[in-house]
Design a protein around this motif. Sequence first.
Motif, PDB file in Angstrom:
ATOM      1  N   ALA A   1       0.929  -1.213   0.090  1.00 22.76           N
ATOM      2  CA  ALA A   1       0.058   0.098   0.121  1.00 22.76           C
ATOM      3  C   ALA A   1       0.860   1.208   0.026  1.00 22.76           C
ATOM      4  O   ALA A   1       0.466   2.212  -0.770  1.00 22.76           O
ATOM      5  CB  ALA A   1      -1.060  -0.044   1.284  1.00 22.76           C
ATOM      6  N   VAL A   2       1.935   1.148   0.698  1.00 15.87           N
ATOM      7  CA  VAL A   2       2.824   2.381   0.751  1.00 15.87           C
ATOM      8  C   VAL A   2       3.422   2.613  -0.698  1.00 15.87           C
ATOM      9  O   VAL A   2       3.650   3.780  -1.035  1.00 15.87           O
ATOM     10  CB  VAL A   2       3.856   2.171   1.639  1.00 15.87           C
ATOM     11  CG1 VAL A   2       5.009   3.435   1.688  1.00 15.87           C
ATOM     12  CG2 VAL A   2       3.439   2.194   3.263  1.00 15.87           C
ATOM     13  N   VAL A   3       3.992   1.542  -1.394  1.00 20.22           N
ATOM     14  CA  VAL A   3       4.519   1.500  -2.648  1.00 20.22           C
ATOM     15  C   VAL A   3       3.447   2.160  -3.614  1.00 20.22           C
ATOM     16  O   VAL A   3       3.839   3.203  -4.389  1.00 20.22           O
ATOM     17  CB  VAL A   3       4.796   0.324  -3.180  1.00 20.22           C
ATOM     18  CG1 VAL A   3       5.310   0.210  -4.903  1.00 20.22           C
ATOM     19  CG2 VAL A   3       6.142  -0.267  -2.421  1.00 20.22           C
ATOM     20  N   ARG A   4       2.397   1.990  -3.556  1.00 23.57           N
ATOM     21  CA  ARG A   4       1.166   2.295  -4.129  1.00 23.57           C
ATOM     22  C   ARG A   4       1.182   3.764  -4.133  1.00 23.57           C
ATOM     23  O   ARG A   4       0.832   4.677  -4.892  1.00 23.57           O
ATOM     24  CB  ARG A   4       0.035   1.782  -4.099  1.00 23.57           C
ATOM     25  CG  ARG A   4      -1.268   2.077  -5.029  1.00 23.57           C
ATOM     26  CD  ARG A   4      -2.311   0.951  -4.811  1.00 23.57           C
ATOM     27  NE  ARG A   4      -3.482   1.368  -5.650  1.00 23.57           N
ATOM     28  CZ  ARG A   4      -4.582   0.854  -5.759  1.00 23.57           C
ATOM     29  NH1 ARG A   4      -4.792  -0.496  -4.761  1.00 23.57           N
ATOM     30  NH2 ARG A   4      -5.469   0.891  -6.637  1.00 23.57           N
ATOM     31  N   SER A   5       0.952   4.201  -2.638  1.00 21.18           N
ATOM     32  CA  SER A   5       0.780   5.815  -2.583  1.00 21.18           C
ATOM     33  C   SER A   5       2.137   6.613  -2.955  1.00 21.18           C
ATOM     34  O   SER A   5       2.103   7.516  -3.407  1.00 21.18           O
ATOM     35  CB  SER A   5       0.651   5.952  -0.808  1.00 21.18           C
ATOM     36  OG  SER A   5      -0.448   5.469  -0.537  1.00 21.18           O
TER      37      SER A   5
ATOM     38  N   VAL B   1       7.609   6.152   8.830  1.00 14.98           N
ATOM     39  CA  VAL B   1       6.428   5.556   9.466  1.00 14.98           C
ATOM     40  C   VAL B   1       6.732   4.294  10.191  1.00 14.98           C
ATOM     41  O   VAL B   1       7.322   3.243   9.701  1.00 14.98           O
ATOM     42  CB  VAL B   1       5.427   5.262   8.345  1.00 14.98           C
ATOM     43  CG1 VAL B   1       4.057   4.668   8.766  1.00 14.98           C
ATOM     44  CG2 VAL B   1       5.218   6.426   7.401  1.00 14.98           C
ATOM     45  N   GLY B   2       6.271   4.434  11.649  1.00 11.37           N
ATOM     46  CA  GLY B   2       6.400   3.090  12.249  1.00 11.37           C
ATOM     47  C   GLY B   2       5.185   2.272  12.264  1.00 11.37           C
ATOM     48  O   GLY B   2       4.342   2.280  11.522  1.00 11.37           O
ATOM     49  N   SER B   3       5.064   1.125  12.993  1.00 16.52           N
ATOM     50  CA  SER B   3       4.010   0.079  12.917  1.00 16.52           C
ATOM     51  C   SER B   3       3.155   0.664  13.789  1.00 16.52           C
ATOM     52  O   SER B   3       3.093   1.747  14.539  1.00 16.52           O
ATOM     53  CB  SER B   3       4.601  -1.151  13.795  1.00 16.52           C
ATOM     54  OG  SER B   3       4.891  -1.093  15.035  1.00 16.52           O
TER      55      SER B   3
ATOM     56  N   ARG C   1       9.398  15.220  14.735  1.00 20.30           N
ATOM     57  CA  ARG C   1       8.200  14.006  14.889  1.00 20.30           C
ATOM     58  C   ARG C   1       6.898  14.788  14.678  1.00 20.30           C
ATOM     59  O   ARG C   1       6.608  15.864  15.437  1.00 20.30           O
ATOM     60  CB  ARG C   1       8.290  13.215  16.129  1.00 20.30           C
ATOM     61  CG  ARG C   1       9.470  12.311  16.296  1.00 20.30           C
ATOM     62  CD  ARG C   1       9.320  11.344  17.713  1.00 20.30           C
ATOM     63  NE  ARG C   1       9.044  12.016  18.766  1.00 20.30           N
ATOM     64  CZ  ARG C   1       8.084  11.640  19.779  1.00 20.30           C
ATOM     65  NH1 ARG C   1       7.616  10.496  19.419  1.00 20.30           N
ATOM     66  NH2 ARG C   1       7.755  12.399  20.661  1.00 20.30           N
ATOM     67  N   ALA C   2       6.153  14.378  13.727  1.00 20.96           N
ATOM     68  CA  ALA C   2       4.767  15.054  13.444  1.00 20.96           C
ATOM     69  C   ALA C   2       3.970  14.210  13.576  1.00 20.96           C
ATOM     70  O   ALA C   2       3.598  13.016  13.563  1.00 20.96           O
ATOM     71  CB  ALA C   2       4.864  15.559  11.981  1.00 20.96           C
ATOM     72  N   ARG C   3       2.784  14.905  14.038  1.00 24.27           N
ATOM     73  CA  ARG C   3       1.468  13.886  14.299  1.00 24.27           C
ATOM     74  C   ARG C   3       0.404  14.334  13.097  1.00 24.27           C
ATOM     75  O   ARG C   3       0.416  15.433  12.607  1.00 24.27           O
ATOM     76  CB  ARG C   3       0.925  14.330  15.734  1.00 24.27           C
ATOM     77  CG  ARG C   3       0.468  15.784  15.815  1.00 24.27           C
ATOM     78  CD  ARG C   3       0.079  16.555  17.172  1.00 24.27           C
ATOM     79  NE  ARG C   3      -0.338  17.835  17.232  1.00 24.27           N
ATOM     80  CZ  ARG C   3       0.687  18.652  17.543  1.00 24.27           C
ATOM     81  NH1 ARG C   3       1.740  18.320  17.928  1.00 24.27           N
ATOM     82  NH2 ARG C   3       0.417  20.084  17.609  1.00 24.27           N
ATOM     83  N   ILE C   4      -0.498  13.476  12.867  1.00 28.20           N
ATOM     84  CA  ILE C   4      -1.528  13.751  11.811  1.00 28.20           C
ATOM     85  C   ILE C   4      -2.672  14.240  12.420  1.00 28.20           C
ATOM     86  O   ILE C   4      -3.244  13.462  13.441  1.00 28.20           O
ATOM     87  CB  ILE C   4      -1.750  12.323  11.158  1.00 28.20           C
ATOM     88  CG1 ILE C   4      -0.349  11.910  10.171  1.00 28.20           C
ATOM     89  CG2 ILE C   4      -3.015  12.797   9.954  1.00 28.20           C
ATOM     90  CD1 ILE C   4      -0.464  10.735   9.633  1.00 28.20           C
TER      91      ILE C   4
ATOM     92  N   ALA D   1       0.112   1.658   8.708  1.00 30.81           N
ATOM     93  CA  ALA D   1       1.183   2.296   8.183  1.00 30.81           C
ATOM     94  C   ALA D   1       0.739   2.929   6.656  1.00 30.81           C
ATOM     95  O   ALA D   1       1.208   3.801   6.294  1.00 30.81           O
ATOM     96  CB  ALA D   1       2.248   1.284   8.097  1.00 30.81           C
ATOM     97  N   GLY D   2      -0.086   1.970   5.971  1.00 34.71           N
ATOM     98  CA  GLY D   2      -0.132   2.237   4.686  1.00 34.71           C
ATOM     99  C   GLY D   2      -0.998   3.391   4.696  1.00 34.71           C
ATOM    100  O   GLY D   2      -1.108   4.519   3.605  1.00 34.71           O
ATOM    101  N   VAL D   3      -2.068   3.754   5.420  1.00 34.49           N
ATOM    102  CA  VAL D   3      -3.030   4.795   5.385  1.00 34.49           C
ATOM    103  C   VAL D   3      -2.221   6.127   5.939  1.00 34.49           C
ATOM    104  O   VAL D   3      -2.026   7.321   5.139  1.00 34.49           O
ATOM    105  CB  VAL D   3      -4.172   4.583   6.465  1.00 34.49           C
ATOM    106  CG1 VAL D   3      -4.907   6.037   6.406  1.00 34.49           C
ATOM    107  CG2 VAL D   3      -5.006   3.651   5.880  1.00 34.49           C
ATOM    108  N   ALA D   4      -1.391   6.102   7.010  1.00 34.68           N
ATOM    109  CA  ALA D   4      -0.432   7.136   7.445  1.00 34.68           C
ATOM    110  C   ALA D   4       0.232   7.617   6.375  1.00 34.68           C
ATOM    111  O   ALA D   4       0.673   8.802   6.315  1.00 34.68           O
ATOM    112  CB  ALA D   4       0.267   6.735   8.784  1.00 34.68           C
ATOM    113  N   ALA D   5       1.129   6.869   5.734  1.00 33.89           N
ATOM    114  CA  ALA D   5       2.129   7.285   4.776  1.00 33.89           C
ATOM    115  C   ALA D   5       1.260   7.882   3.616  1.00 33.89           C
ATOM    116  O   ALA D   5       1.707   8.911   3.092  1.00 33.89           O
ATOM    117  CB  ALA D   5       2.757   5.981   4.027  1.00 33.89           C
TER     118      ALA D   5
END
Length: 315
Positions: A182-186, A267-269, A285-288, A299-303
């Motif tokens: 998912a991260v690769v796709r993003s 991105v961490g676990s 370090r940043a928060r969403i 991880a996929g969504v956060a990235a």
Amino acid sequence: MAGNSQRRNRRTSNKKGAQVGSGGKRRRGLEGKGPTPPAEMRKGHVKQRAAQAKIRKQSGKQAQRRSKSVSELVVGRNPVVEALREGVPANALYVQQFIDTDERVREAVRLAGERGDVRLVEGPRPELDRMTGHLNHQGLVLQIPPYDYAHPEDLTAAAFDRAEDPLIVALDGVTDPRNLGAVVRSVAAFAGHGVVVPERRAAGMTAGAWKTSAGAAARVPVARATNLTRALEAYQKAGLQVVGLAADGEADLTELAALDGPVVIVVGSEGKGLSRLVGETCDVRARIPMPGGSESLNAGVAAGVALYEAARRRG
């Protein structure tokens, strides 16, 4: 002579008896132990320990090369057909002899034949059982070649060659291949330059990651770092800002100027977040922001969120 028979240790008979001696120890002692062995062969010597450590290191590297060269097997009719539909790289399709064919078997054979680079191999069931460790392969086995990982420096080099600011995602402790896919796709969707994963205790580019990437893995390089912390430090020396995503981060992602320039988003676990050393290495370090109150994102969504914000700020 009178009285001589009383002297100590005087033999008074011609009969020979047991003699007191060394048992040959003195003779063997005079022979010595031969030439002194080299330092590398002396037990406990510092040079012997160094030589043994070198052998262990070389053996570890050879085992590591062997582990990287092992092909992955996708087994079962549905998984094989899905992998072929998604364009997962493959070098051989094994079909059981005298198999009861259905539409999935026919489609797998057709897709493999259309590619031209996938060998079709027919084999007896015992051979497929041996290959798969007696898994339920249903007569179809797809062999996936090892992924050719890039070096972390290759990602920045490619960006600089195109006169672009590098936009890279590094994954810390992410073990689900679907998250990696998912991260690769993003990264592909938001014009990033690649993904970095640690060599150990992390997801790799398996068939599952390829499928989740929906073909993006063919365009986005994935690099493998022996030590993620050192890889991030090397990026910092190359002029990149390292931004770690954390629920308790000191900065708001939507207000972070570091995303405008060359940046690595870490991105961490979902469960543990960033590891201690990686968190300490980050420049910020940043928060969403999450108005809905959710505690964390996978991880996929956060990235994807961070990449969207970086792409938006870059215009």
